[in-house]
Design a protein around this motif. Structure first.
Motif, mmCIF file in Angstrom:
data_model
loop_
_atom_site.group_PDB
_atom_site.id
_atom_site.type_symbol
_atom_site.label_atom_id
_atom_site.label_comp_id
_atom_site.label_asym_id
_atom_site.label_seq_id
_atom_site.Cartn_x
_atom_site.Cartn_y
_atom_site.Cartn_z
ATOM 1 N N UNK A 1 19.762 -1.157 14.626
ATOM 2 C CA UNK A 1 19.608 -1.783 13.308
ATOM 3 C C UNK A 1 18.136 -1.939 12.955
ATOM 4 N N UNK A 2 17.323 -2.334 13.908
ATOM 5 C CA UNK A 2 15.891 -2.470 13.674
ATOM 6 C C UNK A 2 15.263 -1.120 13.347
ATOM 7 N N UNK A 3 15.678 -0.073 14.041
ATOM 8 C CA UNK A 3 15.130 1.255 13.772
ATOM 9 C C UNK A 3 15.529 1.747 12.381
ATOM 10 N N UNK A 4 16.783 1.497 11.977
ATOM 11 C CA UNK A 4 17.217 1.891 10.627
ATOM 12 C C UNK A 4 16.407 1.144 9.564
ATOM 13 N N UNK A 5 16.154 -0.129 9.794
ATOM 14 C CA UNK A 5 15.377 -0.920 8.838
ATOM 15 C C UNK A 5 13.953 -0.366 8.720
ATOM 16 N N UNK A 6 13.353 -0.036 9.850
ATOM 17 C CA UNK A 6 11.997 0.517 9.820
ATOM 18 C C UNK A 6 11.966 1.875 9.130
ATOM 19 N N UNK A 7 12.978 2.707 9.355
ATOM 20 C CA UNK A 7 13.029 4.010 8.705
ATOM 21 C C UNK A 7 13.171 3.856 7.193
ATOM 22 N N UNK A 8 13.984 2.899 6.755
ATOM 23 C CA UNK A 8 14.159 2.640 5.321
ATOM 24 C C UNK A 8 12.845 2.195 4.702
ATOM 25 N N UNK A 9 12.137 1.299 5.361
ATOM 26 C CA UNK A 9 10.844 0.834 4.863
ATOM 27 C C UNK A 9 9.841 1.978 4.813
ATOM 28 N N UNK A 10 9.865 2.823 5.830
ATOM 29 C CA UNK A 10 8.935 3.947 5.873
ATOM 30 C C UNK A 10 9.232 4.933 4.747
ATOM 31 N N UNK A 11 10.505 5.235 4.487
ATOM 32 C CA UNK A 11 10.865 6.138 3.395
ATOM 33 C C UNK A 11 10.445 5.562 2.052
ATOM 34 N N UNK A 12 10.647 4.259 1.836
ATOM 35 C CA UNK A 12 10.251 3.619 0.578
ATOM 36 C C UNK A 12 8.737 3.698 0.398
ATOM 37 N N UNK A 13 8.007 3.497 1.470
ATOM 38 C CA UNK A 13 6.543 3.583 1.410
ATOM 39 C C UNK A 13 6.105 5.019 1.095
ATOM 40 N N UNK A 14 6.760 6.001 1.699
ATOM 41 C CA UNK A 14 6.421 7.398 1.435
ATOM 42 C C UNK A 14 6.730 7.771 -0.016
ATOM 43 N N UNK A 15 7.838 7.283 -0.557
ATOM 44 C CA UNK A 15 8.176 7.553 -1.954
ATOM 45 C C UNK A 15 7.161 6.904 -2.891
ATOM 46 N N UNK A 16 6.749 5.687 -2.570
ATOM 47 C CA UNK A 16 5.751 5.002 -3.395
ATOM 48 C C UNK A 16 4.431 5.770 -3.388
ATOM 49 N N UNK A 17 4.012 6.265 -2.243
ATOM 50 C CA UNK A 17 2.762 7.034 -2.144
ATOM 51 C C UNK A 17 2.881 8.362 -2.902
ATOM 52 N N UNK A 18 4.042 8.985 -2.803
ATOM 53 C CA UNK A 18 4.240 10.249 -3.509
ATOM 54 C C UNK A 18 4.134 10.042 -5.017
ATOM 55 N N UNK A 19 4.706 8.947 -5.523
ATOM 56 C CA UNK A 19 4.612 8.643 -6.953
ATOM 57 C C UNK A 19 3.177 8.334 -7.361
ATOM 58 N N UNK A 20 2.459 7.610 -6.537
ATOM 59 C CA UNK A 20 1.054 7.309 -6.807
ATOM 60 C C UNK A 20 0.220 8.579 -6.859
ATOM 61 N N UNK A 21 0.478 9.468 -5.890
ATOM 62 C CA UNK A 21 -0.253 10.733 -5.836
ATOM 63 C C UNK A 21 0.050 11.602 -7.048
ATOM 64 N N UNK A 22 1.239 11.460 -7.610
ATOM 65 C CA UNK A 22 1.629 12.230 -8.798
ATOM 66 C C UNK A 22 1.098 11.589 -10.081
ATOM 67 N N UNK A 23 0.425 10.466 -9.948
ATOM 68 C CA UNK A 23 -0.164 9.828 -11.118
ATOM 69 C C UNK A 23 0.788 8.918 -11.855
ATOM 70 N N UNK A 24 1.830 8.487 -11.232
ATOM 71 C CA UNK A 24 2.812 7.651 -11.914
ATOM 72 C C UNK A 24 2.763 6.221 -11.404
ATOM 73 N N UNK A 25 1.629 5.788 -10.881
ATOM 74 C CA UNK A 25 1.541 4.420 -10.354
ATOM 75 C C UNK A 25 1.590 3.391 -11.475
ATOM 76 N N UNK A 26 1.245 3.774 -12.721
ATOM 77 C CA UNK A 26 1.246 2.826 -13.813
ATOM 78 C C UNK A 26 2.637 2.415 -14.238
ATOM 79 N N UNK A 27 3.633 3.165 -13.840
ATOM 80 C CA UNK A 27 5.010 2.819 -14.213
ATOM 81 C C UNK A 27 5.535 1.637 -13.433
ATOM 82 N N UNK A 28 4.872 1.287 -12.321
ATOM 83 C CA UNK A 28 5.409 0.213 -11.471
ATOM 84 C C UNK A 28 4.566 -1.019 -11.547
#
Length: 150
Positions: free
Chosen positions: A123-150
């Motif tokens: 359960x702890x590993x699944x939680x960490x993987x979910x957090x890591x995926x969310x962080x990667x998606x946030x960085x991808x959006x920032x890199x695409x120039x869409x950080x102002x939407x959030x």
């Protein structure tokens, strides 16, 4: 009456686990003094309890006998070895462990406890993987120039 526990079987399991069999005589084992041995290792002897069950007493010896005792307990309580180890039995010295075959109830309880620990870890590993995926998606959006939407 429990199943007979043979000293040769226990000795083989410990040697296969990397521990050194010192091969001390029964008189030397009963004399104690675990720290007086130069090499770390174990020795085992047969024992018959009050009910007539055949058990094994494993003694740890050497300068670091406590670590040897801990390693012997760990090895003998593995699921594939299926032993029950008691270090608090009456008549045992500080450096000795009483070994017998584990009952099915003890093995089942051990398996359940191990499964519960693994479930928490999963359960702890699944939680960490979910957090890591969310962080990667946030960085991808920032890199695409869409950080102002959030």
């Amino acid at each position: 009456m429990s199943r007979a526990t043979r000293v040769s079987t226990i000795r083989r399991h410990l040697v296969e686990g990397g521990l050194v069999d010192l091969g001390l005589s029964e008189a030397a084992q009963k004399a104690g003094h675990p720290a007086r041995r130069e090499a770390d290792g174990f020795t085992a002897r047969q024992h018959v309890d009050a009910t007539g069950a055949l058990l094994v007493i494993v003694g740890a010896y050497g300068p670091d006998w406590f670590t040897t005792m801990r390693e012997a307990r760990h090895r003998l309580e593995q699921p594939y070895v299926k032993c029950h180890v008691d270090g608090d039995a009456a008549g045992l010295a500080d450096h000795e462990l009483l070994v017998r075959w584990a009952t099915s109830a003890e093995l089942q309880a051990r398996k359940t406890a191990q499964g519960a620990g693994q479930a928490q870890l999963a359960a702890l590993m699944r939680q960490q993987e979910t957090q890591q995926r969310a962080e990667e998606q946030r960085r991808a959006l920032e890199d695409a120039g869409q950080s102002g939407l959030f």
